[in-house]
Design an enzyme around this catalytic site. Structure first.
Site, short mmCIF file in Angstrom:
data_model
loop_
_atom_site.label_atom_id
_atom_site.label_comp_id
_atom_site.label_asym_id
_atom_site.label_seq_id
_atom_site.Cartn_x
_atom_site.Cartn_y
_atom_site.Cartn_z
N GLN A 138 46.92 56.13 40.99
CA GLN A 138 46.99 57.31 41.84
C GLN A 138 48.41 57.56 42.34
O GLN A 138 48.94 58.67 42.22
CB GLN A 138 46.04 57.09 43.03
CG GLN A 138 45.59 58.37 43.68
CD GLN A 138 45.01 58.12 45.06
OE1 GLN A 138 44.83 56.98 45.50
NE2 GLN A 138 44.72 59.19 45.76
N ASP A 161 51.84 50.06 32.54
CA ASP A 161 50.51 49.81 33.12
C ASP A 161 49.73 49.00 32.10
O ASP A 161 50.13 48.93 30.94
CB ASP A 161 49.80 51.16 33.41
CG ASP A 161 48.70 51.05 34.46
OD1 ASP A 161 47.69 50.37 34.19
OD2 ASP A 161 48.85 51.63 35.55
N ARG A 172 46.82 49.98 31.25
CA ARG A 172 46.03 51.00 30.55
C ARG A 172 46.89 52.24 30.38
O ARG A 172 47.90 52.40 31.07
CB ARG A 172 44.77 51.34 31.34
CG ARG A 172 45.11 51.93 32.71
CD ARG A 172 43.88 52.30 33.51
NE ARG A 172 44.28 52.68 34.88
CZ ARG A 172 44.17 53.91 35.37
NH1 ARG A 172 43.70 54.89 34.64
NH2 ARG A 172 44.52 54.16 36.62
N TYR A 213 41.17 42.67 50.78
CA TYR A 213 42.35 43.48 50.48
C TYR A 213 43.39 43.35 51.60
O TYR A 213 44.58 43.12 51.34
CB TYR A 213 41.88 44.93 50.34
CG TYR A 213 42.94 45.96 50.11
CD1 TYR A 213 43.70 45.98 48.94
CD2 TYR A 213 43.16 46.97 51.05
CE1 TYR A 213 44.65 46.97 48.72
CE2 TYR A 213 44.10 47.97 50.83
CZ TYR A 213 44.84 47.96 49.67
OH TYR A 213 45.77 48.94 49.45
N LYS A 246 47.23 41.88 51.55
CA LYS A 246 48.39 42.70 51.94
C LYS A 246 49.19 42.02 53.06
O LYS A 246 50.42 42.04 53.06
CB LYS A 246 47.94 44.11 52.37
CG LYS A 246 47.46 44.98 51.22
CD LYS A 246 48.59 45.31 50.24
CE LYS A 246 48.17 46.24 49.12
NZ LYS A 246 49.17 46.43 48.08
P1 NAD Z 1 45.35 52.57 41.63
O1 NAD Z 1 44.20 51.63 41.55
O2 NAD Z 1 45.10 54.03 41.46
O3 NAD Z 1 46.48 52.15 40.58
C1 NAD Z 1 46.81 50.81 40.30
C2 NAD Z 1 47.27 50.76 38.85
O4 NAD Z 1 47.60 49.40 38.56
C3 NAD Z 1 46.18 51.17 37.84
O5 NAD Z 1 46.67 52.19 36.99
C4 NAD Z 1 45.87 49.89 37.07
O6 NAD Z 1 45.57 50.11 35.71
C5 NAD Z 1 47.18 49.12 37.24
N1 NAD Z 1 47.00 47.68 37.05
C6 NAD Z 1 45.94 46.92 37.44
N2 NAD Z 1 46.12 45.65 37.04
C7 NAD Z 1 47.32 45.61 36.39
C8 NAD Z 1 48.04 44.58 35.74
N3 NAD Z 1 47.56 43.32 35.67
N4 NAD Z 1 49.24 44.88 35.20
C9 NAD Z 1 49.74 46.15 35.23
N5 NAD Z 1 49.07 47.18 35.84
C10 NAD Z 1 47.88 46.89 36.39
O7 NAD Z 1 46.09 52.29 43.04
P2 NAD Z 1 47.00 53.28 43.89
O8 NAD Z 1 46.12 54.04 44.80
O9 NAD Z 1 47.94 54.00 43.01
O10 NAD Z 1 47.78 52.21 44.79
C11 NAD Z 1 49.06 51.70 44.42
C12 NAD Z 1 49.51 50.71 45.49
O11 NAD Z 1 49.50 51.34 46.78
C13 NAD Z 1 48.61 49.49 45.63
O12 NAD Z 1 49.39 48.37 45.97
C14 NAD Z 1 47.72 49.84 46.80
O13 NAD Z 1 47.25 48.68 47.43
C15 NAD Z 1 48.68 50.61 47.68
N6 NAD Z 1 47.98 51.52 48.61
C16 NAD Z 1 47.28 52.60 48.16
C17 NAD Z 1 46.63 53.44 49.07
C18 NAD Z 1 45.83 54.65 48.62
O14 NAD Z 1 45.23 55.35 49.47
N7 NAD Z 1 45.83 54.98 47.35
C19 NAD Z 1 46.71 53.17 50.46
C20 NAD Z 1 47.41 52.04 50.87
C21 NAD Z 1 48.08 51.23 49.95
#
Ligand code: NAD
Length: 317
Positions: A12, A34, A36, A142, A146
């Site tokens: 995202q 990534d 995927r 989670y 963090k």
């Molecule tokens: P997401 O789940 O949409 O994206 C994570 C991506 O990481 C995915 O595309 C997945 O395929 C990839 N991934 C998973 N395992 C992997 C691996 N072993 N090697 C390489 N890639 C891998 O998450 P997001 O919402 O984009 O969040 C990104 C970061 O921001 C994360 O650390 C999350 O904790 C943090 N975060 C997000 C939010 C939110 O609201 N989206 C809020 C707070 C913190």
């Protein structure tokens, strides 16, 4: 000029960050990776490679091949999914960070961005205007990963002089990509369901207030903290980042201004328990003082932009 590696670029945040960095700095300054493949628009915007962040050798090879200077580590397991697979969440969220910090310690990269979350706070944290430094006793898997990650970043800065920058993102709202298994995802799903079904079954209670932010603001903050002068950074764990705070009831009222016959039902599930431990609102004064942080989008501006863009997207597809 920095040469950036985005790990988790199809997620995202990663996908929007990749495209914005390429727009601002040039397509060939950003390598997207990534485990995927992502959307067509992401794949066609520049170099993409499959990469597993758990495979440190492969990450090192990618960094060397592309002369990478900075890494944005966006791969993680998010809150709702992590409660289902606690062991896997711990491994992914901790080993990924350890791998990148070690690579920086070995001198291969100059700077890291690693996102934290409001999930680092817990039931004993003051809920209103939560300060930068406060009680942190997270109860979700989670949140525990963090908080451990934040301490790890702070440790690597103080003991190995590693330039690792971090933000505690609130819940993020975007029309471009699907949410990735977080507790604040209701605030995205609600817009999709409002447009397709005019009704939404919300997994949180009506009055659950949580800090939220529009993705445009989150991307702006991410780039701003990475471009800030090293001497201005005073927080090496993770900065509080405030956007706006609202409840499911308030977002429904904002949607009704555009779709008057929209209705919402409240059917709380296990995610209510997670949300109940998080703050209502965040004090981000230090981010403002250190690197000039200020959010732009309020709830009605988010609703207007979400509805306009999702309507357009649904017509095209
Ligand atoms: P997401 O789940 O949409 O994206 C994570 C991506 O990481 C995915 O595309 C997945 O395929 C990839 N991934 C998973 N395992 C992997 C691996 N072993 N090697 C390489 N890639 C891998 O998450 P997001 O919402 O984009 O969040 C990104 C970061 O921001 C994360 O650390 C999350 O904790 C943090 N975060 C997000 C939010 C939110 O609201 N989206 C809020 C707070 C913190």
């Amino acid at each position: 000029m920095a040469k950036s590696l985005i790990i988790g670029a199809c997620g995202q945040i990663g996908s929007e960050l990749t495209i914005e960095l390429r727009k601002q700095r040039g397509a060939d300054t950003v390598v997207a990776t990534d485990i995927r493949e992502g959307s067509k628009s992401l794949l066609s915007s520049g170099v993409f490679e499959k990469l597993d962040v758990m495979d440190k050798k492969a990450v090192v090879s990618c960094i060397k091949r592309h002369d990478i200077t900075e890494v944005y580590l966006m791969a993680a397991m998010l809150s709702a999914t992590a409660e289902k697979y606690p062991g896997k969440a711990w491994d992914l969220n901790m080993i990924s960070l350890s791998n990148i910090l070690d690579i920086a310690k070995e001198g291969l990269i100059k700077r890291i961005f690693w996102p934290s979350s409001i999930a680092v706070f817990g039931p004993t944290t003051p809920k209103k205007n939560t300060p930068q430094v406060t009680i942190m006793e997270p109860t979700s898997v989670y949140g525990i990963t963090k908080l451990a990650g934040e301490r790890w970043c702070d440790y690597f800065y103080h003991n190995h002089n590693i330039d690792v920058r971090s933000i505690r993102y609130p819940g993020l709202i975007s029309w471009k990509t699907d949410p990735g298994g977080g507790t604040t995802d209701y605030a995205i799903e609600i817009y999709h369901k409002a447009l397709t079904h005019k009704v939404y079954n919300c997994f949180l209670k009506a009055d659950t207030e949580l800090p939220m932010m529009y993705m445009n603001d989150a991307i702006k903050a991410t780039i701003a903290i990475m471009e800030a002068d090293f001497s201005n950074i005073t927080v090496w764990a993770s900065y509080n980042l405030g956007g706006i705070s609202f409840t499911p009831e308030k977002i429904a009222a904002s949607i009704k201004k555009h779709i008057p016959d929209f209705s919402i039902n409240y059917i709380p599930d296990f995610r209510q328990k997670i949300a109940d431990t998080w703050p209502d609102s965040i004090d981000d004064t230090i981010a403002f003082q250190d690197w000039g942080w200020k959010h732009e989008f309020d709830l009605d501006a988010i609703t207007k932009d979400m509805i306009a863009n999702l309507t357009r997207k649904k017509k095209i597809s």
